[in-house]
Enzyme design. Sequence first.
Site, PDB file in Angstrom:
ATOM      1  N   HIS A  14       0.880  -1.194   0.000  1.00 29.98           N
ATOM      2  CA  HIS A  14       0.000   0.000   0.000  1.00 29.98           C
ATOM      3  C   HIS A  14       0.907   1.230   0.000  1.00 29.98           C
ATOM      4  O   HIS A  14       1.487   1.586   1.025  1.00 29.98           O
ATOM      5  CB  HIS A  14      -0.903   0.015   1.238  1.00 29.98           C
ATOM      6  CG  HIS A  14      -1.844   1.183   1.293  1.00 29.98           C
ATOM      7  ND1 HIS A  14      -3.198   1.032   1.540  1.00 29.98           N
ATOM      8  CD2 HIS A  14      -1.658   2.517   1.136  1.00 29.98           C
ATOM      9  CE1 HIS A  14      -3.784   2.221   1.540  1.00 29.98           C
ATOM     10  NE2 HIS A  14      -2.857   3.160   1.306  1.00 29.98           N
ATOM     11  N   HIS A  16       1.599   5.350  -1.674  1.00 33.74           N
ATOM     12  CA  HIS A  16       1.233   6.533  -2.461  1.00 33.74           C
ATOM     13  C   HIS A  16       2.504   7.149  -3.022  1.00 33.74           C
ATOM     14  O   HIS A  16       3.385   7.566  -2.252  1.00 33.74           O
ATOM     15  CB  HIS A  16       0.534   7.573  -1.579  1.00 33.74           C
ATOM     16  CG  HIS A  16      -0.736   7.082  -0.975  1.00 33.74           C
ATOM     17  ND1 HIS A  16      -1.964   7.230  -1.576  1.00 33.74           N
ATOM     18  CD2 HIS A  16      -0.967   6.397   0.180  1.00 33.74           C
ATOM     19  CE1 HIS A  16      -2.899   6.674  -0.814  1.00 33.74           C
ATOM     20  NE2 HIS A  16      -2.313   6.159   0.250  1.00 33.74           N
ATOM     21  N   LEU A  17       2.588   7.208  -4.345  1.00 36.79           N
ATOM     22  CA  LEU A  17       3.766   7.831  -4.969  1.00 36.79           C
ATOM     23  C   LEU A  17       3.429   9.171  -5.620  1.00 36.79           C
ATOM     24  O   LEU A  17       4.326   9.871  -6.086  1.00 36.79           O
ATOM     25  CB  LEU A  17       4.380   6.893  -6.021  1.00 36.79           C
ATOM     26  CG  LEU A  17       5.146   5.685  -5.480  1.00 36.79           C
ATOM     27  CD1 LEU A  17       5.678   4.837  -6.627  1.00 36.79           C
ATOM     28  CD2 LEU A  17       6.292   6.117  -4.564  1.00 36.79           C
ATOM     29  N   ARG A  18       2.127   9.508  -5.674  1.00 42.75           N
ATOM     30  CA  ARG A  18       1.704  10.791  -6.274  1.00 42.75           C
ATOM     31  C   ARG A  18       2.145  10.887  -7.738  1.00 42.75           C
ATOM     32  O   ARG A  18       2.402   9.883  -8.391  1.00 42.75           O
ATOM     33  CB  ARG A  18       2.239  11.995  -5.469  1.00 42.75           C
ATOM     34  CG  ARG A  18       2.105  11.873  -3.967  1.00 42.75           C
ATOM     35  CD  ARG A  18       0.674  11.753  -3.492  1.00 42.75           C
ATOM     36  NE  ARG A  18       0.585  11.921  -2.047  1.00 42.75           N
ATOM     37  CZ  ARG A  18      -0.414  11.437  -1.312  1.00 42.75           C
ATOM     38  NH1 ARG A  18      -1.416  10.748  -1.874  1.00 42.75           N
ATOM     39  NH2 ARG A  18      -0.449  11.644  -0.013  1.00 42.75           N
ATOM     40  N   ASN A  41      -5.271   7.258  -5.939  1.00 40.73           N
ATOM     41  CA  ASN A  41      -5.998   8.488  -5.589  1.00 40.73           C
ATOM     42  C   ASN A  41      -5.248   9.742  -6.034  1.00 40.73           C
ATOM     43  O   ASN A  41      -4.952  10.624  -5.245  1.00 40.73           O
ATOM     44  CB  ASN A  41      -6.315   8.534  -4.084  1.00 40.73           C
ATOM     45  CG  ASN A  41      -5.087   8.544  -3.191  1.00 40.73           C
ATOM     46  OD1 ASN A  41      -4.025   8.044  -3.573  1.00 40.73           O
ATOM     47  ND2 ASN A  41      -5.206   9.127  -2.020  1.00 40.73           N
ATOM     48  N   LYS A  99      -9.167  -0.515  -5.829  1.00 37.40           N
ATOM     49  CA  LYS A  99      -9.243   0.168  -4.529  1.00 37.40           C
ATOM     50  C   LYS A  99     -10.610   0.793  -4.339  1.00 37.40           C
ATOM     51  O   LYS A  99     -11.088   1.528  -5.208  1.00 37.40           O
ATOM     52  CB  LYS A  99      -8.163   1.255  -4.467  1.00 37.40           C
ATOM     53  CG  LYS A  99      -8.157   2.061  -3.178  1.00 37.40           C
ATOM     54  CD  LYS A  99      -7.661   1.247  -1.981  1.00 37.40           C
ATOM     55  CE  LYS A  99      -7.887   1.978  -0.678  1.00 37.40           C
ATOM     56  NZ  LYS A  99      -6.723   2.630  -0.150  1.00 37.40           N
ATOM     57  N   HIS A 136     -10.499   1.002   1.775  1.00 37.77           N
ATOM     58  CA  HIS A 136     -10.252   1.978   2.844  1.00 37.77           C
ATOM     59  C   HIS A 136     -11.383   1.782   3.845  1.00 37.77           C
ATOM     60  O   HIS A 136     -12.517   2.177   3.575  1.00 37.77           O
ATOM     61  CB  HIS A 136     -10.213   3.414   2.311  1.00 37.77           C
ATOM     62  CG  HIS A 136      -9.896   4.401   3.395  1.00 37.77           C
ATOM     63  ND1 HIS A 136      -8.673   4.999   3.526  1.00 37.77           N
ATOM     64  CD2 HIS A 136     -10.643   4.846   4.448  1.00 37.77           C
ATOM     65  CE1 HIS A 136      -8.669   5.777   4.596  1.00 37.77           C
ATOM     66  NE2 HIS A 136      -9.857   5.708   5.174  1.00 37.77           N
ATOM     67  N   HIS A 174      -4.550  -0.729   5.914  1.00 35.63           N
ATOM     68  CA  HIS A 174      -4.095   0.059   7.076  1.00 35.63           C
ATOM     69  C   HIS A 174      -5.020  -0.066   8.283  1.00 35.63           C
ATOM     70  O   HIS A 174      -5.588   0.904   8.741  1.00 35.63           O
ATOM     71  CB  HIS A 174      -3.855   1.531   6.725  1.00 35.63           C
ATOM     72  CG  HIS A 174      -4.866   2.187   5.830  1.00 35.63           C
ATOM     73  ND1 HIS A 174      -6.215   2.087   6.013  1.00 35.63           N
ATOM     74  CD2 HIS A 174      -4.704   2.975   4.725  1.00 35.63           C
ATOM     75  CE1 HIS A 174      -6.826   2.782   5.071  1.00 35.63           C
ATOM     76  NE2 HIS A 174      -5.950   3.314   4.281  1.00 35.63           N
ATOM     77  N   ASP A 246       1.522   2.602   3.509  1.00 36.99           N
ATOM     78  CA  ASP A 246       0.669   3.776   3.349  1.00 36.99           C
ATOM     79  C   ASP A 246       1.510   5.049   3.408  1.00 36.99           C
ATOM     80  O   ASP A 246       1.033   6.087   3.855  1.00 36.99           O
ATOM     81  CB  ASP A 246      -0.452   3.804   4.396  1.00 36.99           C
ATOM     82  CG  ASP A 246      -1.536   4.808   4.054  1.00 36.99           C
ATOM     83  OD1 ASP A 246      -1.620   5.227   2.881  1.00 36.99           O
ATOM     84  OD2 ASP A 246      -2.290   5.191   4.971  1.00 36.99           O
ATOM     85  N   HIS A 250       2.890  14.528   1.670  1.00 39.08           N
ATOM     86  CA  HIS A 250       2.216  15.802   1.376  1.00 39.08           C
ATOM     87  C   HIS A 250       3.240  16.905   1.594  1.00 39.08           C
ATOM     88  O   HIS A 250       4.102  16.773   2.471  1.00 39.08           O
ATOM     89  CB  HIS A 250       1.049  16.042   2.337  1.00 39.08           C
ATOM     90  CG  HIS A 250      -0.124  15.143   2.143  1.00 39.08           C
ATOM     91  ND1 HIS A 250      -1.093  15.363   1.198  1.00 39.08           N
ATOM     92  CD2 HIS A 250      -0.473  14.003   2.778  1.00 39.08           C
ATOM     93  CE1 HIS A 250      -2.002  14.397   1.258  1.00 39.08           C
ATOM     94  NE2 HIS A 250      -1.646  13.556   2.206  1.00 39.08           N
ATOM     95  N   ALA A 262      -4.015  14.529   5.654  1.00 43.02           N
ATOM     96  CA  ALA A 262      -3.693  13.266   6.329  1.00 43.02           C
ATOM     97  C   ALA A 262      -2.628  12.513   5.556  1.00 43.02           C
ATOM     98  O   ALA A 262      -2.730  12.382   4.341  1.00 43.02           O
ATOM     99  CB  ALA A 262      -4.959  12.417   6.439  1.00 43.02           C
TER     100      ALA A 262
HETATM  101  C1  NCD Z   1      -3.595   8.943   2.173  1.00 41.13           C
HETATM  102  C2  NCD Z   1      -3.200  10.012   1.149  1.00 41.13           C
HETATM  103  O1  NCD Z   1      -2.691  11.050   1.563  1.00 41.13           O
HETATM  104  O2  NCD Z   1      -3.386   9.786  -0.047  1.00 41.13           O
HETATM  105  N1  NCD Z   1      -3.608   9.542   3.472  1.00 41.13           N
HETATM  106  C3  NCD Z   1      -3.510   8.903   4.651  1.00 41.13           C
HETATM  107  O3  NCD Z   1      -3.602   9.534   5.695  1.00 41.13           O
HETATM  108  N2  NCD Z   1      -3.287   7.609   4.719  1.00 41.13           N
HETATM  109  C4  NCD Z   1      -4.916   8.355   1.805  1.00 41.13           C
HETATM  110  C5  NCD Z   1      -5.258   7.102   2.552  1.00 41.13           C
HETATM  111  O4  NCD Z   1      -4.641   6.057   2.364  1.00 41.13           O
HETATM  112  O5  NCD Z   1      -6.192   7.150   3.365  1.00 41.13           O
HETATM  113 ZN    ZN Z   2      -3.214   5.101   1.691  1.00 41.29          ZN
END
Ligand code: NCD
Ligand code: ZN
Length: 347
Positions: A14, A16-18, A41, A99, A136, A174, A246, A250, A262
């Site tokens: 899991h 996030h690489l944006r 996302n 997802k 989620h 998560h 996860d 940001h 978050a």
């Molecule tokens: C994630 C995100 O920033 O994309 N944020 C997080 O707090 N985990 C989204 C997610 O996995 O809920």
């Molecule tokens: Zn996530």
Amino acid sequence: MTKSVTLRRPDDWHLHLRDGAMLQAVASFSGHFGRAIIMPNLVPPVVTGAQAAAYRDRIRAALAPEMTLRPLMTLYLTETTDPADVLAAHAQGIISAVKLYPAGATTNSASGVRDFDKVRGVLEAMAQAGIPLCFHGEVTDPAVDIFDREAAFIDRVLDPIRRATPGLRVVMEHITTSDGVDYVAGNDDIGATITTHHLVINRNHILAGGIRPHYYCLPVAKRETHRLALRRAATSGDARFFLGTDSAPHPDRAKESACGCAGCFTAPNTMSILAQVFEEEGALDRLEGFTSLHGAAFYRMEPNEDRIRLVRREIPAAYPTHIPAGDETVTVFDPGFPLYWHLEDPA
Ligand code: NCD
Ligand code: ZN
């Protein structure tokens, strides 16, 4: 004697690489993993096979050739997702999972699912084809306290969907509560990812003695009893539990704000932190299962062939506190203790 542990190369189930400058800035920090399930996302979200393939190619281009990371792509489920598109993207080897975000549950989830009846057809097709569904797991009902949203999700959404869709293989992403642990441990066709940071922090870290935005993520960290349940699950050797960091970068500007977003950025130091956690739990021999075997088995893939080594040294490993990302900075997760476990790659 120097303590060390050799593991098959870990995977991150899991991540996030944006995209854009942030992708360029963060991708290499996950470069030492074998595979990662990449969250869809983005803005706009990754909803078609073609978008997933294009995003995969941008990720590959952001990784230096010597890096081992292979991105495994996901589609973002919406109420208008066509089952045939999901099946085609899976059959073509573009996606490994789908997802599901309840609409409004977390960062960039506005296009997620409101009415679960609308995705019934997709879920049935996925059950038939054996495509995992990553949830989620939080309800978005404003009447439900944010600390109770995971437990409420299990009763109101997850369990009814699993009963209505026999054979659907789900990952509860998560997990943050003993309720999540108990539900997963008592069922089949289900796995759960556990993040690095939820093994380390409880809600006091976010809120006691000042508000600490870099510890704020979703699902939000819960009270200490839940953190301890997560540590027991992660170190239990039960193959239903596996690592999904996860890691969710940001810009600091967006986190240190009146309405901070978050996400914790844990990619750089995750393996050092996990070695420390497993050592504290007397479970270093189970670290490989959690990081390198259980997730692959759930996703019906072979474990990675090559190895990494973690070595405990007298002097803590040095990780940056921040990294640059375009014109911004991103704060690296601070576990609050020195990291004596150093990553040696290759082993
Ligand atoms: C994630 C995100 O920033 O994309 N944020 C997080 O707090 N985990 C989204 C997610 O996995 O809920
Ligand atoms: Zn996530």
